[in-house]
Design a protein around this motif. Sequence first.
Motif, short mmCIF file in Angstrom:
data_model
loop_
_atom_site.label_atom_id
_atom_site.label_comp_id
_atom_site.label_asym_id
_atom_site.label_seq_id
_atom_site.Cartn_x
_atom_site.Cartn_y
_atom_site.Cartn_z
N THR A 24 0.84 -1.20 0.00
CA THR A 24 0.00 0.00 0.00
C THR A 24 0.88 1.25 0.00
O THR A 24 1.86 1.31 0.74
CB THR A 24 -0.91 0.02 1.24
OG1 THR A 24 -1.71 -1.17 1.26
CG2 THR A 24 -1.84 1.23 1.21
N ARG A 26 2.17 4.71 1.03
CA ARG A 26 2.11 5.38 2.33
C ARG A 26 2.49 6.86 2.24
O ARG A 26 2.68 7.52 3.26
CB ARG A 26 2.99 4.67 3.35
CG ARG A 26 4.42 4.49 2.93
CD ARG A 26 5.24 3.75 3.98
NE ARG A 26 5.44 4.56 5.17
CZ ARG A 26 5.11 4.20 6.41
NH1 ARG A 26 4.54 3.03 6.64
NH2 ARG A 26 5.35 4.97 7.43
N PRO A 114 -3.97 -3.84 3.80
CA PRO A 114 -4.90 -4.29 4.85
C PRO A 114 -5.01 -5.80 4.82
O PRO A 114 -4.89 -6.44 3.77
CB PRO A 114 -6.22 -3.61 4.46
CG PRO A 114 -6.08 -3.32 3.00
CD PRO A 114 -4.63 -3.04 2.77
N LYS A 118 -11.78 -4.29 2.35
CA LYS A 118 -12.84 -3.48 2.93
C LYS A 118 -13.43 -2.57 1.86
O LYS A 118 -12.78 -2.29 0.85
CB LYS A 118 -12.28 -2.61 4.07
CG LYS A 118 -11.79 -3.41 5.27
CD LYS A 118 -11.19 -2.51 6.33
CE LYS A 118 -10.87 -3.26 7.61
NZ LYS A 118 -10.06 -4.45 7.44
N THR A 145 -13.53 1.70 7.53
CA THR A 145 -13.69 0.75 8.64
C THR A 145 -14.86 1.10 9.55
O THR A 145 -15.19 0.33 10.45
CB THR A 145 -12.40 0.68 9.48
OG1 THR A 145 -12.07 1.99 9.96
CG2 THR A 145 -11.24 0.16 8.63
N SER A 153 -14.06 6.55 9.51
CA SER A 153 -12.80 5.92 9.92
C SER A 153 -12.26 5.10 8.75
O SER A 153 -13.01 4.40 8.05
CB SER A 153 -13.01 5.04 11.15
OG SER A 153 -13.94 4.01 10.90
N VAL A 154 -10.96 5.24 8.50
CA VAL A 154 -10.33 4.57 7.38
C VAL A 154 -9.03 3.91 7.84
O VAL A 154 -8.46 4.29 8.86
CB VAL A 154 -10.02 5.56 6.22
CG1 VAL A 154 -11.31 6.10 5.62
CG2 VAL A 154 -9.12 6.70 6.70
N TRP A 155 -8.59 2.93 7.05
CA TRP A 155 -7.33 2.26 7.32
C TRP A 155 -6.28 2.77 6.34
O TRP A 155 -6.58 2.98 5.16
CB TRP A 155 -7.48 0.75 7.16
CG TRP A 155 -6.22 0.00 7.47
CD1 TRP A 155 -5.86 -0.54 8.66
CD2 TRP A 155 -5.14 -0.27 6.56
NE1 TRP A 155 -4.63 -1.14 8.56
CE2 TRP A 155 -4.16 -0.98 7.28
CE3 TRP A 155 -4.91 0.03 5.23
CZ2 TRP A 155 -2.97 -1.41 6.71
CZ3 TRP A 155 -3.72 -0.38 4.65
CH2 TRP A 155 -2.77 -1.10 5.39
N THR A 156 -5.06 3.00 6.83
CA THR A 156 -3.95 3.34 5.95
C THR A 156 -2.75 2.48 6.35
O THR A 156 -2.77 1.79 7.38
CB THR A 156 -3.55 4.83 6.05
OG1 THR A 156 -2.77 5.03 7.24
CG2 THR A 156 -4.76 5.74 6.08
N GLY A 159 -1.78 3.04 9.81
CA GLY A 159 -2.71 2.72 10.88
C GLY A 159 -4.08 3.33 10.62
O GLY A 159 -4.35 3.88 9.55
N GLY A 160 -4.95 3.26 11.63
CA GLY A 160 -6.29 3.80 11.49
C GLY A 160 -6.33 5.30 11.71
O GLY A 160 -5.57 5.85 12.51
N THR A 161 -7.22 5.98 10.98
CA THR A 161 -7.41 7.41 11.15
C THR A 161 -8.80 7.78 10.64
O THR A 161 -9.63 6.89 10.38
CB THR A 161 -6.31 8.21 10.41
OG1 THR A 161 -6.46 9.61 10.73
CG2 THR A 161 -6.38 8.02 8.91
#
Length: 288
Positions: A24, A26, A114, A118, A145, A153-156, A159-161
């Motif tokens: 992924t 970043r 991930p 999702k 998420t 809320s999202v995943w990167t 981490g989550g943010t």
Amino acid sequence: MLILAAAAILASSSLLQAPVQTATVRVTVANVWEAPNAGHLPLDPHVWPTPQVTYAQRIALVGHMPTQVLFGETVVVLSRRDGWTQIAVPDQPSPLDKRGYPGWVRSWQLGAPPEVAKPQVTVTVRSGRLLDGDEVSFGTQLPMTGRRGKLISVWTAKGGTFVRAADVRALPHTRADIVRSAKQFLGLHYLWGGLSAWGYDCSGLTWAVYRAHGITIPRDADAQFAAGTPVALAKVQPGDLLFYESPVVGHVSMAIGNGQMIEAPNSRSEVRIVPIRTSDFRGARRFF
């Protein structure tokens, strides 16, 4: 001989069944190069539309930086070498590789994907900012998420943010809205290989606008030309794509109505609206 043949079949079968390795992105935008160390562009996207990147530097990208990938994008890992990773980008279809657009990025710009697939949300404002501070471009897609009021809320890979729900509002699937999305980049400096709100090339602009509306088309102009449904120029509607140059298609623009089109023309220019040209015209294509 039978034992050797059986072993060969098993080895071949295990290779075919080997899981595809993915990663992924970043960073806000990762530059994708034809080969490791093929060229240079400042890593800060905010300088790309400015005179800090000279015309000579822009022209030097031609043939060396064919595309970019956005924050959160999942890519297929093909190989690694001396701090570089060879990738294919599935969301950028290309005849160059059936797995997606190929090229090389700096390895540190990639993180783990991930663990579970999702649903995605797409950034539909020109640029937004995640709650952890990361800036994201129009067209960035992130795994969702959950939801908390006006925040998603999202995943990167970090981490989550969270991202503002207003920044990932789904866009209406109409011709007028596709044109409206393209128009928000008027005046933006052209960037060869550009695929973000800080610089587009001709096919990058059309690819990004379509994708933000849920339509994935090939990355490059010639591949877009080959993939679309032909339509006569007299029957072109807003949102249809217009193609130019020969013998190989090398430029694409978008019809916006009233005999006009929007385009990212070349390294000296900005995204602009001009009358539809008929010189060196190769044809129009429709994707929806």
